[in-house]
Design a protein around this motif. Structure first.
Motif, PDB file in Angstrom:
ATOM      1  N   ARG A 355      -5.431 -62.240  41.655  1.00  0.00           N
ATOM      2  CA  ARG A 355      -5.090 -62.800  40.343  1.00  0.00           C
ATOM      3  C   ARG A 355      -3.727 -62.280  39.873  1.00  0.00           C
ATOM      4  NH1 ARG A 355     -10.733 -61.994  39.505  1.00  0.00           N
ATOM      5  NH2 ARG A 355     -10.350 -59.963  38.527  1.00  0.00           N
ATOM      6  N   GLU A 356      -3.478 -60.987  40.088  1.00  0.00           N
ATOM      7  CA  GLU A 356      -2.180 -60.422  39.693  1.00  0.00           C
ATOM      8  C   GLU A 356      -1.046 -61.072  40.476  1.00  0.00           C
ATOM      9  OE1 GLU A 356       0.176 -56.103  39.575  1.00  0.00           O
ATOM     10  OE2 GLU A 356      -1.915 -56.210  40.245  1.00  0.00           O
ATOM     11  N   LEU A 357      -1.257 -61.291  41.775  1.00  0.00           N
ATOM     12  CA  LEU A 357      -0.234 -61.932  42.594  1.00  0.00           C
ATOM     13  C   LEU A 357       0.030 -63.363  42.139  1.00  0.00           C
ATOM     14  CD1 LEU A 357      -1.300 -60.670  46.135  1.00  0.00           C
ATOM     15  CD2 LEU A 357       0.678 -59.927  44.815  1.00  0.00           C
ATOM     16  N   GLY A 358      -1.007 -64.061  41.677  1.00  0.00           N
ATOM     17  CA  GLY A 358      -0.816 -65.405  41.168  1.00  0.00           C
ATOM     18  C   GLY A 358       0.093 -65.426  39.951  1.00  0.00           C
ATOM     19  N   VAL A 359      -0.085 -64.465  39.060  1.00  0.00           N
ATOM     20  CA  VAL A 359       0.782 -64.353  37.879  1.00  0.00           C
ATOM     21  C   VAL A 359       2.213 -64.055  38.304  1.00  0.00           C
ATOM     22  CG1 VAL A 359       1.237 -63.026  35.787  1.00  0.00           C
ATOM     23  CG2 VAL A 359      -1.108 -63.661  36.375  1.00  0.00           C
ATOM     24  N   GLN A 360       2.374 -63.129  39.249  1.00  0.00           N
ATOM     25  CA  GLN A 360       3.714 -62.768  39.709  1.00  0.00           C
ATOM     26  C   GLN A 360       4.390 -63.920  40.447  1.00  0.00           C
ATOM     27  OE1 GLN A 360       3.542 -59.161  42.014  1.00  0.00           O
ATOM     28  NE2 GLN A 360       2.947 -57.888  40.278  1.00  0.00           N
ATOM     29  N   ALA A 361       3.601 -64.698  41.189  1.00  0.00           N
ATOM     30  CA  ALA A 361       4.166 -65.831  41.920  1.00  0.00           C
ATOM     31  C   ALA A 361       4.768 -66.858  40.963  1.00  0.00           C
ATOM     32  CB  ALA A 361       3.089 -66.481  42.789  1.00  0.00           C
ATOM     33  N   ARG A 362       4.035 -67.204  39.919  1.00  0.00           N
ATOM     34  CA  ARG A 362       4.564 -68.177  38.952  1.00  0.00           C
ATOM     35  C   ARG A 362       5.790 -67.615  38.238  1.00  0.00           C
ATOM     36  NH1 ARG A 362       0.515 -71.424  35.148  1.00  0.00           N
ATOM     37  NH2 ARG A 362       0.562 -72.855  36.931  1.00  0.00           N
ATOM     38  N   LEU A 363       5.763 -66.326  37.906  1.00  0.00           N
ATOM     39  CA  LEU A 363       6.910 -65.715  37.240  1.00  0.00           C
ATOM     40  C   LEU A 363       8.142 -65.745  38.146  1.00  0.00           C
ATOM     41  CD1 LEU A 363       8.026 -64.195  34.781  1.00  0.00           C
ATOM     42  CD2 LEU A 363       7.258 -62.057  35.858  1.00  0.00           C
ATOM     43  N   ARG A 364       7.952 -65.433  39.426  1.00  0.00           N
ATOM     44  CA  ARG A 364       9.088 -65.476  40.361  1.00  0.00           C
ATOM     45  C   ARG A 364       9.637 -66.897  40.453  1.00  0.00           C
ATOM     46  NH1 ARG A 364      11.682 -62.597  44.260  1.00  0.00           N
ATOM     47  NH2 ARG A 364      12.329 -63.652  46.192  1.00  0.00           N
ATOM     48  N   TYR A 365       8.764 -67.877  40.488  1.00  0.00           N
ATOM     49  CA  TYR A 365       9.225 -69.255  40.522  1.00  0.00           C
ATOM     50  C   TYR A 365      10.066 -69.563  39.282  1.00  0.00           C
ATOM     51  CZ  TYR A 365       9.450 -74.291  40.414  1.00  0.00           C
ATOM     52  OH  TYR A 365       9.935 -75.583  40.346  1.00  0.00           O
ATOM     53  N   GLN A 366       9.588 -69.193  38.126  1.00  0.00           N
ATOM     54  CA  GLN A 366      10.291 -69.500  36.882  1.00  0.00           C
ATOM     55  C   GLN A 366      11.630 -68.774  36.784  1.00  0.00           C
ATOM     56  OE1 GLN A 366       6.983 -68.362  34.334  1.00  0.00           O
ATOM     57  NE2 GLN A 366       6.595 -70.500  33.784  1.00  0.00           N
ATOM     58  N   GLN A 367      11.716 -67.584  37.371  1.00  0.00           N
ATOM     59  CA  GLN A 367      12.941 -66.796  37.263  1.00  0.00           C
ATOM     60  C   GLN A 367      13.989 -67.164  38.307  1.00  0.00           C
ATOM     61  OE1 GLN A 367      11.421 -62.763  37.503  1.00  0.00           O
ATOM     62  NE2 GLN A 367      11.197 -62.601  35.281  1.00  0.00           N
ATOM     63  N   LEU A 368      13.569 -67.682  39.468  1.00  0.00           N
ATOM     64  CA  LEU A 368      14.509 -67.931  40.557  1.00  0.00           C
ATOM     65  C   LEU A 368      14.637 -69.388  40.969  1.00  0.00           C
ATOM     66  CD1 LEU A 368      13.847 -65.036  43.119  1.00  0.00           C
ATOM     67  CD2 LEU A 368      15.630 -65.190  41.388  1.00  0.00           C
ATOM     68  N   PHE A 369      13.549 -70.137  40.905  1.00  0.00           N
ATOM     69  CA  PHE A 369      13.520 -71.425  41.589  1.00  0.00           C
ATOM     70  C   PHE A 369      13.291 -72.630  40.685  1.00  0.00           C
ATOM     71  CE2 PHE A 369      11.677 -68.287  44.689  1.00  0.00           C
ATOM     72  CZ  PHE A 369      12.802 -68.209  45.498  1.00  0.00           C
ATOM     73  N   CYS A 370      13.088 -72.441  39.392  1.00  0.00           N
ATOM     74  CA  CYS A 370      12.756 -73.590  38.542  1.00  0.00           C
ATOM     75  C   CYS A 370      13.937 -74.560  38.483  1.00  0.00           C
ATOM     76  CB  CYS A 370      12.336 -73.144  37.151  1.00  0.00           C
ATOM     77  SG  CYS A 370      13.656 -72.548  36.104  1.00  0.00           S
ATOM     78  N   ARG A 371      13.637 -75.797  38.156  1.00  0.00           N
ATOM     79  CA  ARG A 371      14.627 -76.858  38.272  1.00  0.00           C
ATOM     80  C   ARG A 371      15.823 -76.656  37.339  1.00  0.00           C
ATOM     81  NH1 ARG A 371      14.773 -81.452  41.005  1.00  0.00           N
ATOM     82  NH2 ARG A 371      16.109 -83.141  40.242  1.00  0.00           N
ATOM     83  N   SER A 372      15.621 -76.122  36.175  1.00  0.00           N
ATOM     84  CA  SER A 372      16.755 -75.910  35.273  1.00  0.00           C
ATOM     85  C   SER A 372      17.759 -74.927  35.867  1.00  0.00           C
ATOM     86  CB  SER A 372      16.257 -75.400  33.914  1.00  0.00           C
ATOM     87  OG  SER A 372      15.577 -74.164  34.060  1.00  0.00           O
ATOM     88  N   ILE A 373      17.266 -73.895  36.545  1.00  0.00           N
ATOM     89  CA  ILE A 373      18.167 -72.950  37.220  1.00  0.00           C
ATOM     90  C   ILE A 373      18.861 -73.634  38.386  1.00  0.00           C
ATOM     91  CG2 ILE A 373      18.227 -70.835  38.609  1.00  0.00           C
ATOM     92  CD1 ILE A 373      16.018 -69.712  36.833  1.00  0.00           C
ATOM     93  N   TRP A 374      18.110 -74.427  39.147  1.00  0.00           N
ATOM     94  CA  TRP A 374      18.695 -75.147  40.277  1.00  0.00           C
ATOM     95  C   TRP A 374      19.812 -76.081  39.815  1.00  0.00           C
ATOM     96  CZ3 TRP A 374      18.715 -80.415  41.621  1.00  0.00           C
ATOM     97  CH2 TRP A 374      19.075 -80.711  42.939  1.00  0.00           C
ATOM     98  N   LEU A 375      19.589 -76.814  38.742  1.00  0.00           N
ATOM     99  CA  LEU A 375      20.607 -77.729  38.238  1.00  0.00           C
ATOM    100  C   LEU A 375      21.853 -76.980  37.787  1.00  0.00           C
ATOM    101  CD1 LEU A 375      18.327 -80.169  36.205  1.00  0.00           C
ATOM    102  CD2 LEU A 375      19.704 -80.774  38.206  1.00  0.00           C
ATOM    103  N   ASP A 376      21.657 -75.835  37.139  1.00  0.00           N
ATOM    104  CA  ASP A 376      22.799 -75.031  36.701  1.00  0.00           C
ATOM    105  C   ASP A 376      23.590 -74.513  37.891  1.00  0.00           C
ATOM    106  OD1 ASP A 376      24.289 -73.518  34.594  1.00  0.00           O
ATOM    107  OD2 ASP A 376      23.467 -71.785  35.684  1.00  0.00           O
ATOM    108  N   GLN A 377      22.893 -74.035  38.929  1.00  0.00           N
ATOM    109  CA  GLN A 377      23.573 -73.548  40.126  1.00  0.00           C
ATOM    110  C   GLN A 377      24.336 -74.668  40.827  1.00  0.00           C
ATOM    111  OE1 GLN A 377      20.146 -71.898  42.110  1.00  0.00           O
ATOM    112  NE2 GLN A 377      20.640 -69.814  41.479  1.00  0.00           N
ATOM    113  N   LEU A 378      23.718 -75.845  40.913  1.00  0.00           N
ATOM    114  CA  LEU A 378      24.380 -76.977  41.554  1.00  0.00           C
ATOM    115  C   LEU A 378      25.642 -77.371  40.787  1.00  0.00           C
ATOM    116  CD1 LEU A 378      24.415 -79.200  43.704  1.00  0.00           C
ATOM    117  CD2 LEU A 378      22.935 -80.567  42.208  1.00  0.00           C
ATOM    118  N   LYS A 379      25.555 -77.367  39.475  1.00  0.00           N
ATOM    119  CA  LYS A 379      26.719 -77.716  38.654  1.00  0.00           C
ATOM    120  C   LYS A 379      27.841 -76.706  38.846  1.00  0.00           C
ATOM    121  CE  LYS A 379      28.100 -78.540  33.844  1.00  0.00           C
ATOM    122  NZ  LYS A 379      27.623 -78.573  32.429  1.00  0.00           N
ATOM    123  N   ARG A 380      27.496 -75.429  38.887  1.00  0.00           N
ATOM    124  CA  ARG A 380      28.502 -74.381  39.048  1.00  0.00           C
ATOM    125  C   ARG A 380      29.180 -74.477  40.404  1.00  0.00           C
ATOM    126  NH1 ARG A 380      25.141 -69.145  37.978  1.00  0.00           N
ATOM    127  NH2 ARG A 380      27.059 -68.145  38.700  1.00  0.00           N
TER     128      ARG A 380
END
Length: 398
Positions: A355-380
């Protein structure tokens, strides 16, 4: 009072890849997501002849064109002289090619030579594993040539810090190589992030629910996962989502290892619609991506799981970032095939850790891989290139 001159819109970027997008593979999905942002024609060598028969896995609302090509010789396909190829080479629109593919590489090289001022860039998806025999030597020669070409391009995208480090070691200039991790579509991300885990998930009274998503082919190594699960003394069950040439072989192996309990322990679903795949994620405690090859350089299925709050296990391979994608602070393991059984045993006996790993997995996704971050990186990455400046690589956190 004079009005400011209108800003010039960036040119649409044409893309070229070996397969027909959007498809089910990682390269096709990456090209698809870029096309949704860049616009422009996506050209394909259509190596598997899917342009007329394949049902699109994801809706494609951008123009797609098929280049005339030679009949496949193994994995080798080359473009043939045609009006489409001539149009692609004469265009002054930016061109972005997806590697590996010797056909795509040749077009990038010729486009660069024909129009030196044209923006020609590449997407380096993975390195080939060293191999013996004639095919191994062919891929080695191709990779050597590809590295020489991409080192001379103004911009190269790759998918993880590990692949960037290897490109730099091979001679690419740091300011020309950018890390752009893979991403999910808007719909996929939205559906995954709202998934709510069942209150009984990962409880001590239920078997650990393991999920495999992928093509049932040679380097995915579902057989390793089946052997590891068969050795556990804790309760488990496995859902296998995907199809491929080794499905019957894997089904037979499951029967051999699990005996009369095989149908209850291992379920082969084949390809599933997106909604059904989300249901499998909702019910899962753990995703395992047991690939053995650097051909699996990222593993987009890991993003689908992590966004849904499901931790993933993947191996750390030389010249591959798939192990980097799913690393979590609460699980320190070697990420080697030899330790797959012990880590599965540990997780099967520790529902609280799952259960703890599930929480950490979603947090890692939101901090590194979410689409808003991807779009910002692509624009830069895109902006300096659109301004005819030398591109600078942006930082990938984590």
């Amino acid at each position: 009072m004079t009005s400011a001159p209108p800003q010039k819109r960036p040119q649409a970027t044409q893309q070229l890849l070996r397969e027909w997008p959007p498809g089910y593979g990682g390269i096709e999905r990456v090209a698809h997501e870029l096309a949704m942002v860049w616009g422009g024609v996506v050209w394909s060598l259509d190596a598997q002849n899917r342009s007329s028969s394949e049902q699109d896995a994801i809706l494609a609302c951008y123009p797609r064109r098929r280049l005339a090509r030679t009949p496949p010789l193994g994995r080798l396909v080359l473009p043939l002289p045609s009006t489409g190829l001539w149009s692609l080479l004469r265009s002054d629109q930016p061109l972005h090619g997806h590697l590996p593919s010797i056909g795509v590489l040749l077009v990038l090289l010729v486009a660069r030579l024909c129009r030196p001022r044209r923006r020609v860039t590449a997407h380096w998806h993975f390195f080939f594993e060293p191999a013996s025999g004639l095919s191994g030597r062919f891929f080695s020669v191709y990779q050597w040539l590809a590295l020489r070409v991409v080192c001379g391009l103004p911009g190269v995208i790759t998918t993880s810090p590990l692949l960037k480090q290897e490109l730099l070691r091979c001679g690419c200039r740091p300011e020309r190589v950018a890390v752009l991790p893979c991403c999910l579509s808007d719909d996929q991300e939205a559906a995954a992030l709202v998934l709510k885990r069942s209150p009984s998930s990962s409880s001590a009274h239920q078997p650990m629910r393991v999920l495999f998503i992928g093509r049932l082919g040679s380097y995915k190594r579902l057989d390793w996962l089946l052997h590891s699960l068969a050795e556990l003394d804790q309760a488990w069950c496995l859902d296998v989502v995907g199809d491929g040439p080794r499905r019957l072989e894997f089904e037979a192996l499951a029967d051999q290892l699990m005996g009369s309990q095989s149908d209850q322990l291992v379920r082969f679903h084949g390809r599933l619609p997106e909604a059904d795949k989300q249901q499998r994620l909702l019910e899962a405690d753990l995703l395992v991506l047991p690939s053995q090859s650097s051909n699996e350089a990222f593993g987009i299925v890991q993003l689908e799981a992590m966004a849904a709050g499901v931790p993933a296990l993947a191996f750390q391979r030389w010249r591959s970032g798939m192990g980097w994608v799913c690393q979590l602070p609460a699980l320190n393991w070697s990420q080697t095939p030899q330790d797959l059984t012990p880590v599965l045993q540990k997780l099967a006996g520790d529902p609280a850790l799952l259960r703890e790993l599930g929480v950490q997995a979603r947090l890692r996704y939101q901090q590194l891989f979410c689409r808003s971050i991807w779009l910002d990186q692509l624009k830069r990455w895109s902006n300096p290139l659109n301004s005819s400046q030398t591109p600078v690589g942006f930082r990938a956190r984590g």
